[in-house]
Write a protein that holds these residues in place. Structure first.
Motif, PDB file in Angstrom:
ATOM      1  N   HIS A  25      -2.608  10.289  -4.144  1.00 59.54           N
ATOM      2  CA  HIS A  25      -1.818   9.099  -4.493  1.00 59.54           C
ATOM      3  C   HIS A  25      -0.451   9.130  -3.846  1.00 59.54           C
ATOM      4  O   HIS A  25       0.538   8.690  -4.424  1.00 59.54           O
ATOM      5  N   HIS A  29      -1.198   6.471   0.969  1.00 61.53           N
ATOM      6  CA  HIS A  29      -2.319   5.777   0.311  1.00 61.53           C
ATOM      7  C   HIS A  29      -1.866   4.379  -0.098  1.00 61.53           C
ATOM      8  O   HIS A  29      -2.536   3.387   0.186  1.00 61.53           O
ATOM      9  N   HIS A  58       0.435  -0.335  -7.672  1.00 57.29           N
ATOM     10  CA  HIS A  58      -0.792  -0.046  -8.424  1.00 57.29           C
ATOM     11  C   HIS A  58      -0.916   1.415  -8.874  1.00 57.29           C
ATOM     12  O   HIS A  58      -1.575   1.696  -9.862  1.00 57.29           O
ATOM     13  N   ASP A  59      -0.286   2.341  -8.134  1.00 59.85           N
ATOM     14  CA  ASP A  59      -0.372   3.759  -8.529  1.00 59.85           C
ATOM     15  C   ASP A  59       0.986   4.297  -8.970  1.00 59.85           C
ATOM     16  O   ASP A  59       1.204   5.515  -8.939  1.00 59.85           O
ATOM     17  N   ASP A 124      -7.951  -0.979  -2.645  1.00 53.75           N
ATOM     18  CA  ASP A 124      -7.875   0.395  -3.157  1.00 53.75           C
ATOM     19  C   ASP A 124      -9.196   1.124  -2.877  1.00 53.75           C
ATOM     20  O   ASP A 124      -9.214   2.286  -2.459  1.00 53.75           O
TER      21      ASP A 124
HETATM   22 NI    NI Z   1      -4.917   3.798  -5.451  1.00 59.17          NI
END
Ligand code: NI
Ligand code: ADP
Length: 216
Positions: A25, A29, A58-59, A124
């Protein structure tokens, strides 16, 4: 703040938070998911501002919270977006996407309720397959101290392929348990087409892997 600098400020923020993370992550990425998401959104009638911010965020909390707390991501994203005075409906939509994308609950194949969410999830998932996906899988396995391959340990098809990260199966099994299943779970036409090439590359990789394994 106008959209372009707001997106750039968010990218800088995430880059400084996630740089050098070793379990899959890291910032790059997120960068690739952002680029994939833009490529997909180009062919859809989607709100690009929402897509870009959700991809970038998102992460946001994954690197710290591996304990299944799926409220950490939306909370961190909300705090960041509020600090930039983003309007409430936009914040709500982005937080919904982050919540749905990280949902690993029982048996479901994580439904995304909006087009923007489906685009970010496709982006993703594209980063989990193909050459990059192969690299990430072995990096993740190494991070967890897993074997690369063990012919005596057969892959298991899990009801929910997101929910077995604590299992200590060899990395090759992850291809059968998740990665080879992803191309059929893409939502958008664009992602389906991108997934096809990446899927074939993984098939070729596995074929060559077994070929070399037996010294043939
Ligand atoms: Ni991700
Ligand atoms: P994301 O949804 O952001 O891609 P995940 O946390 O599901 O992130 O996984 C991060 C990366 O680690 C992905 O590339 C994924 O395929 C890989 N990964 C997850 N679980 C395993 C596993 N059991 N074995 C090998 N790789 C894994």
């Amino acid at each position: 703040m106008p959209h372009t600098p707001l997106i750039q400020t968010t990218a800088n923020h995430i880059q400084s938070l996630l740089s050098g993370e070793g379990s899959g992550h890291d910032w790059w990425h997120v960068y690739r998911v952002w680029q994939n998401a833009k490529a997909i959104a180009n062919n859809e009638q989607a709100d690009l501002f929402i897509v870009e911010l959700a991809a970038l965020l998102h992460d946001i909390a994954d690197h710290k919270f591996h304990n299944g707390d799926d409220t950490a991501g939306p909370r961190a994203a909300r705090a960041w977006l509020e600090s930039l005075q983003v309007e409430e409906p936009t914040i709500q939509h982005i937080c919904l996407i982050i919540k749905e994308i990280s949902y690993k609950g029982a048996g479901t194949s994580s439904a995304m309720s909006t087009l923007e969410g489906r685009i970010v999830q496709d982006a993703d998932r594209l980063d989990a397959i193909g050459a990059i996906g192969i690299g990430r899988a072995f990096a993740f396995g190494g991070h967890k101290g897993r074997e690369m391959y063990n012919p005596d340990i057969k892959p298991v098809l899990h009801e929910n392929f997101e929910a077995y990260k604590t299992a200590s199966a060899p990395t090759i099994n992850h291809f059968y348990e998740k990665l080879l299943l992803l191309k059929d779970r893409m939502h958008t036409k664009t992602a389906k087409a991108m997934a096809e090439e990446r899927h074939q590359f993984m098939e070729a990789f596995l074929k060559q892997f077994y070929h070399e394994w037996d010294g043939l």
